[in-house]
Design a protein around this motif. Structure first.
Motif, PDB file in Angstrom:
ATOM      1  N   LEU A 174      31.727 -21.224  20.754  1.00 58.63           N
ATOM      2  CA  LEU A 174      31.930 -20.552  19.467  1.00 58.63           C
ATOM      3  C   LEU A 174      30.964 -21.048  18.402  1.00 58.63           C
ATOM      4  N   ARG A 175      30.652 -22.332  18.420  1.00 59.84           N
ATOM      5  CA  ARG A 175      29.783 -22.912  17.382  1.00 59.84           C
ATOM      6  C   ARG A 175      28.371 -22.351  17.414  1.00 59.84           C
ATOM      7  N   ARG A 176      28.014 -21.646  18.457  1.00 55.60           N
ATOM      8  CA  ARG A 176      26.683 -21.013  18.519  1.00 55.60           C
ATOM      9  C   ARG A 176      26.584 -19.815  17.578  1.00 55.60           C
ATOM     10  N   ALA A 177      27.730 -19.269  17.196  1.00 56.24           N
ATOM     11  CA  ALA A 177      27.755 -18.096  16.318  1.00 56.24           C
ATOM     12  C   ALA A 177      27.330 -18.495  14.906  1.00 56.24           C
ATOM     13  N   LYS A 178      26.654 -17.588  14.246  1.00 54.51           N
ATOM     14  CA  LYS A 178      26.197 -17.819  12.874  1.00 54.51           C
ATOM     15  C   LYS A 178      27.171 -17.198  11.881  1.00 54.51           C
ATOM     16  N   ASP A 179      27.303 -17.856  10.741  1.00 57.80           N
ATOM     17  CA  ASP A 179      28.109 -17.302   9.657  1.00 57.80           C
ATOM     18  C   ASP A 179      27.254 -16.264   8.926  1.00 57.80           C
ATOM     19  N   PRO A 180      27.813 -15.538   7.955  1.00 58.02           N
ATOM     20  CA  PRO A 180      27.017 -14.525   7.246  1.00 58.02           C
ATOM     21  C   PRO A 180      25.768 -15.074   6.567  1.00 58.02           C
ATOM     22  N   GLY A 181      25.734 -16.384   6.270  1.00 49.49           N
ATOM     23  CA  GLY A 181      24.546 -16.991   5.673  1.00 49.49           C
ATOM     24  C   GLY A 181      23.503 -17.394   6.693  1.00 49.49           C
ATOM     25  N   GLY A 182      23.784 -17.176   7.983  1.00 52.12           N
ATOM     26  CA  GLY A 182      22.828 -17.487   9.037  1.00 52.12           C
ATOM     27  C   GLY A 182      22.957 -18.871   9.632  1.00 52.12           C
ATOM     28  N   SER A 183      24.007 -19.626   9.242  1.00 55.18           N
ATOM     29  CA  SER A 183      24.182 -20.990   9.749  1.00 55.18           C
ATOM     30  C   SER A 183      25.117 -21.022  10.952  1.00 55.18           C
ATOM     31  N   ALA A 184      24.670 -21.702  11.993  1.00 50.58           N
ATOM     32  CA  ALA A 184      25.488 -21.951  13.177  1.00 50.58           C
ATOM     33  C   ALA A 184      25.734 -23.452  13.224  1.00 50.58           C
ATOM     34  N   GLY A 185      26.201 -23.937  14.351  1.00 49.67           N
ATOM     35  CA  GLY A 185      26.358 -25.377  14.522  1.00 49.67           C
ATOM     36  C   GLY A 185      27.770 -25.852  14.289  1.00 49.67           C
ATOM     37  N   VAL A 186      27.876 -27.083  13.823  1.00 50.60           N
ATOM     38  CA  VAL A 186      29.178 -27.731  13.725  1.00 50.60           C
ATOM     39  C   VAL A 186      30.158 -26.950  12.861  1.00 50.60           C
ATOM     40  N   VAL A 187      31.428 -27.120  13.192  1.00 50.37           N
ATOM     41  CA  VAL A 187      32.504 -26.593  12.355  1.00 50.37           C
ATOM     42  C   VAL A 187      32.595 -27.526  11.165  1.00 50.37           C
ATOM     43  N   ARG A 188      32.593 -26.970   9.969  1.00 54.76           N
ATOM     44  CA  ARG A 188      32.538 -27.791   8.755  1.00 54.76           C
ATOM     45  C   ARG A 188      33.899 -28.248   8.250  1.00 54.76           C
ATOM     46  N   TRP A 189      34.954 -27.479   8.557  1.00 56.34           N
ATOM     47  CA  TRP A 189      36.270 -27.837   8.031  1.00 56.34           C
ATOM     48  C   TRP A 189      37.337 -27.053   8.777  1.00 56.34           C
ATOM     49  N   ASN A 190      38.578 -27.370   8.457  1.00 56.90           N
ATOM     50  CA  ASN A 190      39.724 -26.654   9.028  1.00 56.90           C
ATOM     51  C   ASN A 190      39.677 -25.178   8.624  1.00 56.90           C
ATOM     52  N   PHE A 191      40.232 -24.353   9.462  1.00 61.84           N
ATOM     53  CA  PHE A 191      40.410 -22.928   9.228  1.00 61.84           C
ATOM     54  C   PHE A 191      39.105 -22.132   9.222  1.00 61.84           C
ATOM     55  N   GLU A 192      38.100 -22.581   9.992  1.00 66.67           N
ATOM     56  CA  GLU A 192      36.960 -21.695  10.251  1.00 66.67           C
ATOM     57  C   GLU A 192      37.452 -20.633  11.227  1.00 66.67           C
ATOM     58  N   LYS A 193      36.917 -19.449  11.081  1.00 68.60           N
ATOM     59  CA  LYS A 193      37.405 -18.307  11.856  1.00 68.60           C
ATOM     60  C   LYS A 193      36.269 -17.701  12.678  1.00 68.60           C
ATOM     61  N   PHE A 194      36.605 -17.355  13.910  1.00 66.30           N
ATOM     62  CA  PHE A 194      35.653 -16.721  14.822  1.00 66.30           C
ATOM     63  C   PHE A 194      36.272 -15.442  15.355  1.00 66.30           C
ATOM     64  N   VAL A 195      35.651 -14.316  15.042  1.00 64.09           N
ATOM     65  CA  VAL A 195      36.100 -13.028  15.564  1.00 64.09           C
ATOM     66  C   VAL A 195      35.282 -12.762  16.827  1.00 64.09           C
ATOM     67  N   VAL A 196      35.983 -12.662  17.939  1.00 61.80           N
ATOM     68  CA  VAL A 196      35.335 -12.486  19.239  1.00 61.80           C
ATOM     69  C   VAL A 196      35.604 -11.069  19.728  1.00 61.80           C
ATOM     70  N   GLY A 197      34.520 -10.346  20.011  1.00 62.15           N
ATOM     71  CA  GLY A 197      34.644  -8.980  20.499  1.00 62.15           C
ATOM     72  C   GLY A 197      34.248  -8.876  21.955  1.00 62.15           C
ATOM     73  N   ARG A 198      34.212  -7.680  22.409  1.00 60.99           N
ATOM     74  CA  ARG A 198      33.792  -7.424  23.790  1.00 60.99           C
ATOM     75  C   ARG A 198      32.290  -7.638  23.912  1.00 60.99           C
ATOM     76  N   ASP A 199      31.743  -7.245  25.001  1.00 57.74           N
ATOM     77  CA  ASP A 199      30.340  -7.434  25.342  1.00 57.74           C
ATOM     78  C   ASP A 199      29.558  -6.177  24.947  1.00 57.74           C
TER      79      ASP A 199
END
Length: 168
Positions: free
Chosen positions: A110-135
């Motif tokens: 999941l951490r490979r995904a980028k946020d809207p600002g273009g940043s991926a990597g470590v989770v910065r804090w509690n309650f980060e959200k990842f919306v996972v869709g199909r392929d």
């Protein structure tokens, strides 16, 4: 089926299941904590579960104690807290790590995904959200859209990302 869907996750009590069993379609995965300023987001996550669950969304929480030790309880204590205080009925995984050594395999992906600002990597804090869709591209990789902790469950951008990955 995506390799992400094949990753094993640990349930409370130690049972392992494939992520794809918990989330055969769309998913919203959130690292959660009971003693955090964002803890009231549990109520909104439960609302998303009730609203979009029948349409194929699996909301999944993973308790994590890595951020100022804001999730100190056992899996049982966490589940009871969530149920009693926020009416949570969506599944919670066993408490695990989202960063560092021994990071849970699901979060490694999941951490490979980028946020809207273009940043991926470590989770910065509690309650980060990842919306996972199909392929969507047919290449075995699901779509993943990442939202940082400050994004509330009722945020229009998060809701739009969820609606975009639900079956038509």
């Amino acid at each position: 089926m995506s390799a992400l869907r094949e990753i094993e996750v640990v349930m409370p009590g130690g049972e392992t299941r494939r992520f794809g069993e918990l989330a055969p379609g769309a998913a919203l995965v959130v690292n959660v904590a009971s003693k955090c300023g964002f803890t009231p987001q549990y109520a909104g996550l439960e609302e998303l579960h009730r609203e979009f669950g029948p349409q194929g969304l699996a909301v999944i929480g993973m308790p994590c104690n890595q951020f100022l030790k804001q999730e100190p309880g056992t899996d049982g204590e966490i589940a009871e807290f969530c149920s009693v205080n926020y009416g949570v009925t969506f599944p919670l995984l066993a408490k695990g790590k989202v960063n560092g050594r021994r990071v849970e395999p699901l979060y490694r992906e999941l951490r490979r995904a980028k946020d809207p600002g273009g940043s991926a990597g470590v989770v910065r804090w509690n309650f980060e959200k990842f919306v996972v869709g199909r392929d969507p591209a047919g290449d075995g990789r699901p779509s993943i859209v990442r939202f940082r902790s400050v994004v509330e469950p009722d945020d229009p951008a998060l809701r739009a990302a969820i609606e975009a990955v639900l079956p038509a």
